[in-house]
Design a protein around this motif. Structure first.
Motif, short mmCIF file in Angstrom:
data_model
loop_
_atom_site.label_atom_id
_atom_site.label_comp_id
_atom_site.label_asym_id
_atom_site.label_seq_id
_atom_site.Cartn_x
_atom_site.Cartn_y
_atom_site.Cartn_z
N ALA A 1 -4.53 -14.11 4.98
CA ALA A 1 -5.84 -13.44 4.93
C ALA A 1 -5.67 -11.93 4.89
CB ALA A 1 -6.68 -13.86 6.14
N ARG B 1 -3.12 -10.29 3.71
CA ARG B 1 -2.61 -9.93 2.38
C ARG B 1 -3.73 -9.99 1.35
NH1 ARG B 1 2.55 -8.98 1.16
NH2 ARG B 1 3.14 -9.73 3.23
N ALA B 2 -4.65 -10.97 1.49
CA ALA B 2 -5.78 -11.07 0.57
C ALA B 2 -6.67 -9.84 0.68
CB ALA B 2 -6.58 -12.34 0.85
N GLU C 1 -4.76 -6.87 -0.93
CA GLU C 1 -4.68 -6.96 -2.39
C GLU C 1 -6.04 -6.73 -3.04
OE1 GLU C 1 -2.89 -10.73 -3.08
OE2 GLU C 1 -0.85 -10.03 -2.57
N PHE C 2 -7.11 -7.23 -2.40
CA PHE C 2 -8.45 -7.01 -2.95
C PHE C 2 -8.79 -5.52 -2.93
CE2 PHE C 2 -13.00 -6.44 -2.72
CZ PHE C 2 -13.47 -7.29 -3.70
N ALA D 1 -12.92 -13.61 -1.24
CA ALA D 1 -11.45 -13.69 -1.23
C ALA D 1 -10.94 -14.15 0.12
CB ALA D 1 -10.86 -12.33 -1.59
N LEU D 2 -11.52 -13.62 1.19
CA LEU D 2 -11.09 -14.00 2.53
C LEU D 2 -11.48 -15.44 2.85
CD1 LEU D 2 -11.91 -10.73 4.51
CD2 LEU D 2 -9.64 -11.68 4.09
N THR E 1 -9.10 -17.88 1.23
CA THR E 1 -7.80 -17.91 1.91
C THR E 1 -7.91 -18.59 3.27
OG1 THR E 1 -7.18 -15.86 0.79
CG2 THR E 1 -5.88 -16.50 2.71
#
Length: 283
Positions: free
Chosen positions: A229, A231-232, A235-236, A259-260, A263
């Motif tokens: 989470a 990393r998501a 990256e977002f 995105a979260l 994940t």
């Protein structure tokens, strides 16, 4: 998983994801408990705005949690639009200038757990406020003070634009490590100094450590490593900074929540309706 990952590293990675799933569940329970308590007994607001230490202690005791976690969750609930001050009636009792749940809290509570936690994590990630931990006052040993009241609504008291960059940079430092590797409490300062020297020079390690501590509460960090989470989120945000994501979704936070949530749905364990108690009383 990166090539060359050993069995020990693989186990460490799975433990990190497992810790993130547990943190998500615990955060959801705490946020739900606090919203329920505020629905029954709203927090009284100080005359000058914000919530004082006495009310915070009352809420922390009722929620059976630490004062610091209460502060962070309250600020996040406000950033997510789930609590707000005002006049009204709760449980058939009038209240004035008090903090209580908003109608959005009902919609939030009806969502799936990964999306509920994602909404909170995204709100924390994007808010230009550093939820501060109450600290003992130097002039009053043993007493707890807060320089600026929690949930103060005057912008000049709350908004610190540099907080956003500090938060992103602190987790970006961890993102530079291979996915299956952790930093340590001892190594993290050196990692930050090497990758983000301006952070240490301008804002100091105690504040950066506090950011990492809070990120653990939201399941973005476990130990001293980024979770899936975390990393998501990194990256977002990096893609948004490069202009590679939908502009509107990046601005209103909807894309980050999506995105979260995606994940978190992969790492939060499914709820169970039955348990098996072993002969040694383990479950």
């Amino acid at each position: 998983m990166p090539r060359g990952t050993g069995a020990g590293d693989a186990r460490a990675l799975w433990r990190r994801h497992g810790s993130a799933g547990v943190a998500a569940i615990e955060l959801d329970h705490l946020a739900t408990r606090i919203l329920d308590l505020l629905g029954q007994s709203p927090l009284s607001q100080l005359r000058g705005g914000g919530v004082g230490i006495r009310e915070l202690r009352r809420l922390a005791a009722a929620a059976d949690t630490e004062l610091g976690a209460t502060v962070v969750v309250l600020e996040t609930l406000y950033a997510a639009g789930l609590i707000f001050p005002g006049d009204g009636e709760v449980a058939e009792e009038p209240f004035s200038d008090s903090w209580a749940p908003t109608p959005a809290a009902d919609a939030w509570s009806e969502a799936e757990l990964p999306r509920r936690v994602a909404a909170l994590a995204a709100a924390w990630w994007r808010m230009p406020v550093a939820p501060w931990q109450p600290e003992p006052g130097a002039d009053q040993p043993g007493k707890t003070h807060i320089d600026v009241p929690v949930l103060a609504i005057r912008a000049e008291e709350r908004w610190r634009p540099s907080v956003l960059e500090t938060r992103k940079d602190a987790l970006a430092a961890l993102a530079q490590l291979p996915e299956d590797r952790d930093s340590t409490a001892e190594d993290f300062p050196e990692l930050v100094r090497w990758l983000r020297p301006a952070l240490v020079g301008g804002r100091g390690m105690p504040h950066i450590r506090e950011i990492v501590d809070q990120a653990r509460l939201f399941g973005l960090v476990a130990g001293w490593g980024l979770t899936a989470a975390g990393r998501a989120a990194h990256e977002f945000s990096a893609a948004a900074d490069r202009g590679e994501s939908d502009g509107e979704a990046a601005r209103d936070g909807a894309g980050l929540v999506d995105a979260l949530a995606t994940t978190l749905a992969q790492i939060v364990p499914e709820p169970v309706s039955e348990i098996i108690v072993q002969a040694d009383n383990t479950i």
